[in-house]
Every structure is written in C-alpha cells, then in structure tokens.
Design an enzyme around this catalytic site. Structure first.
Site, PDB file in Angstrom:
ATOM      1  N   LEU A  44     -23.610 -35.456 -50.289  1.00  0.00           N
ATOM      2  CA  LEU A  44     -24.827 -36.234 -50.076  1.00  0.00           C
ATOM      3  C   LEU A  44     -24.925 -36.702 -48.642  1.00  0.00           C
ATOM      4  O   LEU A  44     -25.977 -36.623 -48.015  1.00  0.00           O
ATOM      5  CB  LEU A  44     -24.842 -37.436 -51.017  1.00  0.00           C
ATOM      6  N   HIS A 267     -10.922 -45.762 -61.753  1.00  0.00           N
ATOM      7  CA  HIS A 267     -12.086 -45.840 -62.628  1.00  0.00           C
ATOM      8  C   HIS A 267     -11.632 -46.029 -64.064  1.00  0.00           C
ATOM      9  O   HIS A 267     -10.776 -45.303 -64.546  1.00  0.00           O
ATOM     10  CB  HIS A 267     -12.898 -44.554 -62.480  1.00  0.00           C
ATOM     11  N   ARG A 338     -15.250 -52.227 -62.041  1.00  0.00           N
ATOM     12  CA  ARG A 338     -14.251 -51.229 -62.406  1.00  0.00           C
ATOM     13  C   ARG A 338     -12.827 -51.715 -62.297  1.00  0.00           C
ATOM     14  O   ARG A 338     -11.994 -51.407 -63.151  1.00  0.00           O
ATOM     15  CB  ARG A 338     -14.429 -50.025 -61.497  1.00  0.00           C
ATOM     16  N   ARG A 442     -15.681 -50.660 -55.000  1.00  0.00           N
ATOM     17  CA  ARG A 442     -17.060 -50.205 -54.959  1.00  0.00           C
ATOM     18  C   ARG A 442     -17.712 -50.391 -56.309  1.00  0.00           C
ATOM     19  O   ARG A 442     -17.108 -50.108 -57.337  1.00  0.00           O
ATOM     20  CB  ARG A 442     -17.116 -48.728 -54.572  1.00  0.00           C
ATOM     21  N   LEU A 448     -23.387 -42.994 -54.126  1.00  0.00           N
ATOM     22  CA  LEU A 448     -24.494 -42.072 -53.880  1.00  0.00           C
ATOM     23  C   LEU A 448     -25.482 -42.745 -52.947  1.00  0.00           C
ATOM     24  O   LEU A 448     -26.008 -42.146 -52.007  1.00  0.00           O
ATOM     25  CB  LEU A 448     -25.165 -41.696 -55.204  1.00  0.00           C
TER      26      LEU A 448
HETATM   27  C1  LIG Z   1     -16.639 -37.439 -61.098  1.00  0.00           C
HETATM   28  C2  LIG Z   1     -17.311 -38.373 -60.155  1.00  0.00           C
HETATM   29  C3  LIG Z   1     -18.427 -39.109 -60.567  1.00  0.00           C
HETATM   30  C4  LIG Z   1     -19.080 -39.983 -59.704  1.00  0.00           C
HETATM   31  N1  LIG Z   1     -20.174 -40.663 -60.148  1.00  0.00           N
HETATM   32  C5  LIG Z   1     -20.847 -41.470 -59.271  1.00  0.00           C
HETATM   33  C6  LIG Z   1     -22.046 -42.135 -59.676  1.00  0.00           C
HETATM   34  O1  LIG Z   1     -22.517 -42.003 -60.799  1.00  0.00           O
HETATM   35  N2  LIG Z   1     -22.667 -42.925 -58.775  1.00  0.00           N
HETATM   36  C7  LIG Z   1     -22.187 -43.092 -57.507  1.00  0.00           C
HETATM   37  O2  LIG Z   1     -22.821 -43.794 -56.727  1.00  0.00           O
HETATM   38  N3  LIG Z   1     -21.061 -42.464 -57.110  1.00  0.00           N
HETATM   39  C8  LIG Z   1     -20.383 -41.660 -57.954  1.00  0.00           C
HETATM   40  N4  LIG Z   1     -19.225 -41.026 -57.533  1.00  0.00           N
HETATM   41  C9  LIG Z   1     -18.805 -41.141 -56.139  1.00  0.00           C
HETATM   42  C10 LIG Z   1     -19.659 -40.251 -55.256  1.00  0.00           C
HETATM   43  O3  LIG Z   1     -19.996 -39.090 -55.945  1.00  0.00           O
HETATM   44  C11 LIG Z   1     -18.961 -39.840 -53.976  1.00  0.00           C
HETATM   45  O4  LIG Z   1     -18.374 -40.940 -53.374  1.00  0.00           O
HETATM   46  C12 LIG Z   1     -19.948 -39.245 -53.012  1.00  0.00           C
HETATM   47  O5  LIG Z   1     -20.693 -38.245 -53.622  1.00  0.00           O
HETATM   48  C13 LIG Z   1     -19.257 -38.701 -51.794  1.00  0.00           C
HETATM   49  O6  LIG Z   1     -20.182 -38.007 -51.014  1.00  0.00           O
HETATM   50  P1  LIG Z   1     -19.807 -37.476 -49.589  1.00  0.00           P
HETATM   51  O7  LIG Z   1     -21.033 -36.823 -49.072  1.00  0.00           O
HETATM   52  O8  LIG Z   1     -19.220 -38.565 -48.786  1.00  0.00           O
HETATM   53  O9  LIG Z   1     -18.638 -36.423 -49.806  1.00  0.00           O
HETATM   54  P2  LIG Z   1     -18.486 -35.146 -50.767  1.00  0.00           P
HETATM   55  O10 LIG Z   1     -19.644 -34.930 -51.635  1.00  0.00           O
HETATM   56  O11 LIG Z   1     -17.145 -35.250 -51.384  1.00  0.00           O
HETATM   57  O12 LIG Z   1     -18.494 -33.944 -49.770  1.00  0.00           O
HETATM   58  C14 LIG Z   1     -17.441 -33.631 -48.928  1.00  0.00           C
HETATM   59  C15 LIG Z   1     -17.849 -32.436 -48.125  1.00  0.00           C
HETATM   60  O13 LIG Z   1     -16.926 -32.237 -47.071  1.00  0.00           O
HETATM   61  C16 LIG Z   1     -16.502 -30.906 -47.042  1.00  0.00           C
HETATM   62  N5  LIG Z   1     -15.157 -30.928 -46.490  1.00  0.00           N
HETATM   63  C17 LIG Z   1     -14.123 -31.722 -46.836  1.00  0.00           C
HETATM   64  N6  LIG Z   1     -13.066 -31.476 -46.052  1.00  0.00           N
HETATM   65  C18 LIG Z   1     -13.439 -30.502 -45.206  1.00  0.00           C
HETATM   66  C19 LIG Z   1     -12.779 -29.820 -44.147  1.00  0.00           C
HETATM   67  N7  LIG Z   1     -11.527 -30.115 -43.779  1.00  0.00           N
HETATM   68  N8  LIG Z   1     -13.467 -28.856 -43.498  1.00  0.00           N
HETATM   69  C20 LIG Z   1     -14.750 -28.549 -43.835  1.00  0.00           C
HETATM   70  N9  LIG Z   1     -15.415 -29.180 -44.805  1.00  0.00           N
HETATM   71  C21 LIG Z   1     -14.763 -30.137 -45.480  1.00  0.00           C
HETATM   72  C22 LIG Z   1     -16.620 -30.402 -48.427  1.00  0.00           C
HETATM   73  O14 LIG Z   1     -16.767 -29.003 -48.419  1.00  0.00           O
HETATM   74  C23 LIG Z   1     -17.887 -31.117 -48.884  1.00  0.00           C
HETATM   75  O15 LIG Z   1     -19.001 -30.377 -48.466  1.00  0.00           O
HETATM   76  C24 LIG Z   1     -18.583 -40.144 -58.394  1.00  0.00           C
HETATM   77  C25 LIG Z   1     -17.460 -39.425 -57.980  1.00  0.00           C
HETATM   78  C26 LIG Z   1     -16.817 -38.553 -58.844  1.00  0.00           C
HETATM   79  C27 LIG Z   1     -15.611 -37.833 -58.366  1.00  0.00           C
END
Ligand SMILES: Cc1cc2nc3c(=O)[nH]c(=O)nc-3n(C[C@H](O)[C@H](O)[C@H](O)COP(=O)(O)OP(=O)(O)OC[C@H]3O[C@@H](n4cnc5c(N)ncnc54)[C@H](O)[C@@H]3O)c2cc1C
Ligand code: SF4
Ligand code: FES
Lengths: 645, 246
Positions: A44, A267, A338, A442, A448
């Site tokens: 996201l 969680h 949580r 959190r 999100l």
């Molecule tokens: C099962 C689950 C359910 C959840 N439910 C909720 C919810 O209902 N509501 C809420 O608010 N939050 C929820 N969360 C938390 C939330 O989803 C995450 O904190 C959030 O989506 C993280 O987004 P992000 O963009 O920071 O990272 P991510 O979506 O984790 O993306 C990481 C990105 O970095 C890339 N990447 C990582 N390392 C490297 C590297 N070394 N080189 C190149 N690319 C790399 C990956 O390919 C990916 O594209 C949930 C989490 C989980 C695990």
C-alpha cells in the site's frame, strides 16, 4: 553527530500539516522530469507513493521481490481501514481518531504525526472509492462501517474480509496507469541488498535480479523504502514467507537509525500452532471480535477434558465458561486493544485453562448466529470461516474457533522525521518500514490507513521539500566508486553465503532464531531472558556463518540464497530487538516486561524515564549499537495509564 | 503418510524439462501441501541436491503467487482454494502425486515450477484501472451505489491474478481474468466513463500476448480458486459489443 530533530511544525495540532504544506518547497513541473526517485516496495505504501510521484511528473523506478507488484503483503490484510468520516454519526472526529491512536499506542508516538494521519484518513477513503475499490455498502447504497479494537465508534471501512486486497489492487491499478504513461518502471523479482550514499546523501541502491542472479546498480535523486515489517524475525508470523528486513537493515548499517525495534505486535486472533513442519501462522481478522466472544473453561478439569476430546466445547454449560475479556474489561469487552487481548489469552493458558494443544482459547459465534442468523454472519465473515475450515478441518459455524496470539506487525522501524526522511538525507521510509505513528501498539485497521496516508498524501509533498534543493544535480553514473564499492559488498556477501558449504539448512537457523525470539523477546519479557537471548543470538549468528548450507549457483534463480541473505539480517536485527527490550525498563503497549506491571497484571509505564523513542545507531560489525533518544513532548494530550475497564 | 511425487524439473527457460520422482514419508495430514514441499526440499538440501523452485508468498490464498498443477488440476484437488491452502488430508496414503507448472504459451517456465506471469500485468497496464489522480476525488458518499452492485463488483474484484484459469483452459485463454477486471468496473458508476476504451485495449493486448480465444468450455470457472464466474465473461462480451457498435 546524529540529529534527531523530529521537525514537527510549531503551532496548534490541527494547523501543523496545513502550515507545513504552506511553507514547504515545491518542485516545478519542468524540473520534476529531471528528477529520479526509487521506490522499493509495492505494498500500500510503495504502490501509492510510486503512483502519486509518477502522476506528479517524477521518473519513478519501482521494485518488489514478488513476480508482480500486485502481490505485496498488504494484499493479505483482512479486516479494514480506519477513517474519521463519522458517517455513522456516532461521535467520531479527527481528534477522536488521533486520541484513540495515541492512547492505543500507549503514549509512545509523536502527536504531530498521529494528528496528520487522522487528518488525511478521510481523503484516503475518497481516493479509494474514486478508484473503484468496492467497499461494503448498506442497503441504502452508503458505505458501511464496523468496529475494531481500542475504539468505541464504528470507523472501519471494509471490503468483506479482503480489505487489503481491494485497497492494494486500487493502488496497483494507479501504479500500472503510470507504467502505461511511461512515468513508472516496474522491476519485479528484483531484491534490494544495499543502499548507495554519495557525499552524504542517498543516491541509489544495489539489487539482485532474482531470476538471473545479476547484481545491479541503480541511481536516483532520492530513495524511498516501503519494504514492510520485520515480523519474520520470529520465523512463525502472519507475514508472507518472503517478508524481510534486508532493505531497511542494510540502510541501517549505512547510517539510518533504527527506532523502537522491540515494539512488535502480537495479534490475539490467529490460528494456533499445530506442528513443527509449520511454515507460517494465519491470522483470523480482528473484525471477528465484533461478533465472536472469547472464552476458556472456568475449571481446569473441563479444560483438560476438552483438550483430550472427551468433552465437546459446545456442550460446556454457559455458567462453566469464562468470558475473561468481558469479565476483566467490561467497557471494551472483546474489543480491547490487541496487546491487552493477547496477554490475557496467554495468562489464561499459562494458568492451565487453554484448549487445543493447551495454547489456544475459543472464539465463539454461537450467540451471534442465534441473534443475527447464519446468513448475516456468512455475509460478514464468510471467507474467514472458509479459510479456518480449510486449515483446521473444523466448521466454525458449528464449533467455536480456536485462536492464539501470534507475531503480526512491527511498530518499530527506520527512524523518520515529520517529513518521513530517515537520518540519511534523501532516504525516506514509509508504511510499516518506518516507526512513525503507532507508538508501542498499533490499533486494528490503522496500518492500511498509515500506508496509504504516507504514500498518497504525505510523502509526495514532503519529498519535494528535499528534492527542491536537488534540481540542478545531474543524474550520476553508476560507475562512481560509491556504486562500485556497494555493489562489490553485495557480491562478496552472496559468495560468502554460498561458500560456507556447511551442514545445516537456512530454515533450520531461522527456526532456531524464531524460538529464541518467541521465548525471550515475545509476549512477556524479563531481564534475565533478554540477556540470555542476546548471547544465544550471537552464538547462533556465528554458527550460521560457519555452518549454513546454501545449495545452487550465484547466477541463477536460487531460493535458498535469497532466504540465506534475509536470515543473515534477521540474525543481526534479533539481537538489537532484545537490546532495545532490555533497555526499556517499563511495560508499554506490545512491550511487556514481567518486572513492570500493576498488581492486577496490567502493563505499567514509566513516563518519567521512558517517554522517548529509542533510536539505535549502527557502530560497525561486531560493535554494540548506540542508543539515541528522541524525547516525546506531549503538548495536547495528558499522559494516563490506559484503562479499558 | 507416505507419497510418491512426480515433479517437473527444468533448469531454465531455454532447457528442456523432465519429470523426476521423489518419495516422501511421514507427512502429517494436517500439514499444507506447500509445507509438504518444504519437507521435501529440506531433505533434498541435506542430500546436496538443489531444492525445487516454486512460487509462494502469503500462504493464505490471497497473493496469487502459488501456482502448482497437481494431478491434472490447477491448485490441486480441493474446490475453490489455492494450492497454499490445500491440505494433505485431501490425499491418500501411498498415492502418486504429479506436480507440474502452469502450462500455457504466454506463461513460459522460468525454473522448475515457476512461470513468468508478467503478461497479466501487461494486460492490466492497458486499462485495468480508473484514471483518477491522487487528490482529485470527491467525498466518498457523493455517489451511492446499490448494495447489490457493490457486492457483484466485489465478487469480480476478488480475482487474485493467479492464472489458474489460463492453465485450465485448453486454449490458454485469459478471458476469465480479463472479464473479472472489466466487470468490477462495469458495475460501478465510476468505471463507466472509460468502459469502452478499457474493454477494447485490454482485449487487444490479451490477443497480442498470445492468449487463446474463449470457446466457452468453462474449465476456468471450475478451477478458479476465488469463484469468479462465467457471468463475468458474458458481461465482458456485452461490454465489448457495446464498445464496437456505439
Ligand atoms: C495477515 C495480515 C492482516 C492484516 N490486516 C490488517 C487490517 O485489517 N487492517 C490494517 O490496517 N492492517 C492490517 N495488517 C497490517 C498491514 O497489512 C501492513 O502493515 C501493511 O499492509 C504494510 O504495507 P507496506 O506497504 O508497508 O508493506 P508491504 O505490503 O508488506 O509491502 C512490502 C513491499 O516491499 C517489497 N520488498 C520488501 N523487501 C524488499 C527488498 N529487499 N527488495 C525489494 N523489494 C522488497 C515487497 O516486495 C513488497 O512489495 C495486516 C497484516 C497481515 C500480515
Ligand atoms: S479469474 Fe480466478 S483463476 Fe483466473 S486469475 Fe483470477 S483468481 Fe486466478
Ligand atoms: S501463496 Fe499466496 S495465494 Fe498461495
């Protein structure tokens, strides 16, 4: 000298962000085309940032380790996203969302950042609806909301149990639109392994092409890390298998401070562990706590009978059940935050009231089904119930679910200022990869919100404040010595890994690290255990570099080599997490020290000595990291012991 | 339980692959299919052999990475789930299990069981979105949308882009995947404005990338882990005709 100035603008809370934007530097459209930005990560945070920066006219390079940007782990978020829309007319407001988040985080986050988050939350929902994200609606056609832990209002927007998927596909669509327009280039199956610094500023990254194994250099005027959380340090977590800390960790080793590493979230509602072969834990969305009731048998004898199978849970009489959250926290009941819910489950199981393997409690929908009918429950949670049944072979419409806490999220991460810039100029961190908004815990549905707030509405502004001074910096050649040196560093590391030619698999080390972390740096921590963890992790790390076995070739698709590089970094981060937990002699949010609790067993903060962000500086291989403190000033909120009773 | 696995091994895109047989034993029936593969891989590494490469990430049926063709079916024998959600209790002790990659011309094999699905990203690039810039949106409550349409739109939007539909189709058609995206937007007022152009460019990209045409055999629907239905293809066809005549 480390400069930990948060750069939060002066003035009233509600005016800070407006004031920042009014006073910041901007880059004019013509100059934007001369500037390159690297965004690592397509979750996201990363997808929304890359798309927005592309729209503004910057040249963006986007990276992810999966085969497509659409598969980032944000896709797995189930429950929902918060916003202070107050569509329910239940008294919600930006201030209330801000306050709940500060309180939920146990007063360990920055007021200015959190207020801004609450402020832009409403724009996120507008943006996503315009993109065609199919949020749940009521019969009248208006958007529906549900409640999440730590709040007494309904402010969570959702798309069945797949909110993260729908939001991410919206952001991915926006990203691909910029690909079509030539403003973003996607580099999928390309993993970042190092950061390049030229004259004190972040100027690029070193990557490994995961198909060919080629090590490559990329220049940009600024680098944005949106690489997600580090929950996989624990091996078993709800994170994706490939989720890793490497990009953030290597940047830390290049000078970016790492904040509050010990703040991880456990969680409360995950499917319990069932065997050694297990590779990951599955979350059952917190939204289930809206309608499900959590209980264990009141008597240990009944718990024993249920564990052995001689008593069916649904046959246990009402008066013999202990709805312990409703009992202990009548005001919030099953919807306490949580950290509170997780510890309460652990406490019951440690006392011998657990079910299943002994490390599980019930989440029961019997009353909800009786009240609302099976159809309504199916509409709300159908896919979660199906997922549960596929994994456990139990039908949750008929018998209560079993759940247990699991590692889920990392509040800690790279230290950033109000502009989301790390301590390395030109290196930004957004989404779960930074530490910024959630303090020590959190609230549900806020990650999100933060990811999209950072990516759509905050970074695209703040990065200009930095880039405005860079418009006359020409593109640099990746033949510069700084690029060559960093690239060699990565090549050497990869060949070292493959040449250890030891006897134990990468996974075996990862699992051992996970055990140490869970036992000593998990839900309940104490001084002795943390000290032990530090020693054990150091020994494990030594053993890893002497005895790990990585088959296959350097220049080939090599999944074991990928894992080995990630585990090498977890083995370093794990120690820092333990050190941070040891240093923080208080209990707050997800960080619970056995030595610091109230007589009723609740977390006991020490505001006098610990109202600060712990930001760690890397001092070199084998040296102890140095602690720096960013003192948190609370101007608008009064610090109180959290009370959910 | 004990099993005999016949697994497709292929060094890279340019070499020919072949089946190799591996016995595995003491597999828990409660483990997932991919955990069984982990056990096999750990034992291969112990014997100094290269582990089997396969795509996977979330292991909870939502990222769309996992893509194994098991005993002649994409995602294996269970209904409406991905292979990462498939559990060993669906197999019998002593059974022979044949494991292959997706087989379709637009998805070339990269190594062993990993295929290249960037063709899907290319199709989305041609219009799988609503063209709205960040910050341009009106208040979310301005356009009410009937619950029924929102639900149908969601049903279509649930596609995880795994490619099982293509792997299941004898023509390697991507119609189910494309129709899911077209339907999601066709059902929403926000998506109508670009409807014509969207269907036109996504379909021509799909053809250009070498996906076959749809002959309505329905194999895709039967294997789709997310329950994307053929009604979406019918909706796509209506949109396509509308785009052509008006
Ligand atoms: C099962 C689950 C359910 C959840 N439910 C909720 C919810 O209902 N509501 C809420 O608010 N939050 C929820 N969360 C938390 C939330 O989803 C995450 O904190 C959030 O989506 C993280 O987004 P992000 O963009 O920071 O990272 P991510 O979506 O984790 O993306 C990481 C990105 O970095 C890339 N990447 C990582 N390392 C490297 C590297 N070394 N080189 C190149 N690319 C790399 C990956 O390919 C990916 O594209 C949930 C989490 C989980 C695990
Ligand atoms: S339509 Fe179904 S089978 Fe095809 S890609 Fe989408 S989810 Fe996979
Ligand atoms: S691994 Fe994500 S859907 Fe199977």
């Amino acid at each position: 000298m480390v400069n930990l100035n948060s750069n939060v603008p002066e003035g009233p809370l509600a005016e800070k962000w407006t004031k920042y934007k009014a006073g910041q530097k901007l880059v004019n459209p013509k100059n934007k085309t001369k500037l390159d930005v690297i965004v690592v990560g397509t979750g996201l945070a990363g997808a929304s940032a890359a798309a927005s920066l592309g729209e503004m006219g910057f040249n963006v390079q986007s990276f992810c380790y999966q085969d497509s940007p659409r598969r980032a782990h944000s896709i797995a978020a189930q429950g929902g996203i918060n916003a202070a829309k107050n569509y329910q007319n239940d008294g919600d407001s930006i201030y209330r969302l801000f306050f709940d988040t500060i309180k939920g985080g146990d007063y360990r986050s920055r007021e200015g950042n959190v207020y801004r988050l609450a402020e832009v939350s409403n724009n996120i929902i507008d943006q996503c609806v315009a993109q065609g994200v199919p949020f749940a609606r009521e019969y009248g056609g208006y958007l529906d909301n549900r409640s999440f832990g730590g709040a007494q209002v309904s402010r969570t927007f959702y798309a069945r149990g797949q909110t993260g998927q729908q939001l991410l596909l919206g952001a991915y669509g926006a990203l691909m639109r910029q690909v079509k327009l030539g403003k973003v280039k996607i580099n999928a199956r390309v993993e970042m392994h190092d950061l390049v610094i030229v004259d004190g500023k972040a100027r690029g990254i070193i990557t490994r092409d995961m198909v060919s194994g080629k090590i490559e250099s990329h220049f940009a005027h600024a680098v944005v890390l949106a690489t997600g959380g580090y929950g996989n340090t624990f091996f078993l977590s709800t994170m994706a298998m490939g989720a890793n800390v490497s990009a953030a960790w290597q940047s830390h080793k290049r000078g970016a401070l790492f904040a509050n590493p010990s703040f991880v979230q456990i969680h409360p509602t995950c499917i319990p562990v069932h065997g050694d072969y297990q590779s990951k834990l599955t979350l059952m969305s917190e939204s289930l706590r809206n309608d499900g009731r959590i209980w264990v048998p009141k008597n240990k004898e009944d718990a024993e009978k249920i564990r052995s199978g001689s008593l069916k849970p649904k046959d246990l009489k009402e008066e013999d059940r202990d709805y312990y959250l409703e009992r202990r926290y009548p005001a919030f009941g099953n919807l306490v935050p949580r950290d509170v819910a997780s510890r309460a489950a652990k406490e019951r199981c440690d006392e011998g009231h657990g079910v299943g393997t002994g490390l599980a409690v019930f989440l029961d929908f019997k009353d909800a089904i009786a009240k609302m009918g099976k159809k309504t429950i199916e509409d709300k949670y159908g896919n979660l119930f199906q997922m549960y049944e596929k994994i456990t072979d139990d039908n949750p419409y008929e018998t209560p679910m079993m759940i247990y806490p699991a590692i889920h999220y990392s509040m800690g991460g790279l230290w950033v200022d109000y502009g989301l810039m790390t301590t390395i100029p030109g290196l930004f961190a957004i989404g779960e990869a930074n530490f910024s908004d959630h303090g020590a815990n959190r609230l549900g549905a806020s990650a999100l919100m933060q990811g999209l707030a950072d990516g759509y509405f905050v970074l695209p502004y703040t990065i200009q404040n930095y880039l405005a001074d860079d418009i006359s910096t020409p593109r640099m050649s990746t033949d510069l010595p700084e690029f060559k040196a960093a690239s060699k560093n990565v090549e050497d590391k990869m060949s070292r890994l493959i040449n250890v030619k030891g006897s134990k698999t990468v996974d075996s080390f990862h699992k051992r690290l996970g055990h140490i972390m869970w036992n000593y740096v998990g839900m309940a921590r104490e001084k002795k255990g943390l000290e032990k963890a530090i020693v054990e992790i150091q020994e494990l790390r030594k053993e890893f570099w002497k005895d790990v076995k990585v088959p296959g070739l350097l220049n080939d698709l090599n999944t074991e080599l990928e894992k080995a590089a990630r585990v090498a970094d977890f083995l370093e981060l794990g120690e820092l997490m333990a050190r941070d937990a040891l240093q923080r002699e208080e209990s707050c949010g997800g960080h619970f020290r056995e030595e610091f609790k109230t007589p009723e067993g609740e977390a006991l903060r020490n505001d006098k000595d610990f109202t600060f962000v712990a930001a760690w500086e890397h001092k070199g291989e084998g040296k102890k990291a140095e602690l720096h403190k960013e003192v948190l000033n609370f101007e608008f909120v009064e610090l109180k012991q959290r009370n959910y009773k | 339980m004990d099993l005999k696995l016949k697994i497709w091994r292929q060094k890279n895109q340019n070499t020919k692959g072949k089946f190799v047989t591996y016995p595995v034993s003491n597999i828990s029936k409660d483990s997932s299919f991919l955990e069984m593969m982990d056990v096999l891989n750990e034992s291969l590494i112990a014997k100094d052999e290269e582990p089997i490469a396969f795509d996977h990430d979330c292991r909870e049926g939502i990222c769309g990475c996992c893509s194994l063709y098991i005993n002649g079916r994409p995602h294996g024998p269970d209904e409406k789930i991905t292979v990462c959600q498939l559990h060993m209790r669906k197999f019998k002790d002593g059974e022979t299990v044949v494991i292959e990659p997706w087989r379709a011309r637009p998805f070339p094999v990269i190594k062993d069981l990993i295929v290249d699905r960037t063709a899907f990203d290319k199709i989305i690039t041609e219009g799988g979105y609503i063209s709205v810039n960040t910050g341009n949106a009106a208040d979310a409550s301005v356009i009410p949308i009937s619950k029924e349409d929102a639900d149908l739109s969601f049903d279509a939007a649930a596609c995880i882009g795994c490619g099982a539909c293509v792997a299941a189709c004898k023509n390697a058609s991507a119609m189910l995947f494309v129709s899911a995206k077209i339907s999601q937007f066709a059902l929403l007022p926000q998506g109508r404005i670009e409807a014509k152009q969207r269907v036109d460019s996504m379909i021509s990209k799909m053809d250009e990338l070498g996906f076959g045409s749809c002959t309505n055999t329905g194999a895709c629907e039967a294997e789709c882990p997310k329950g994307i239905t053929l009604t979406n293809i019918a909706r796509l066809n209506r949109e396509f005709i509308k785009a052509k005549v008006g």
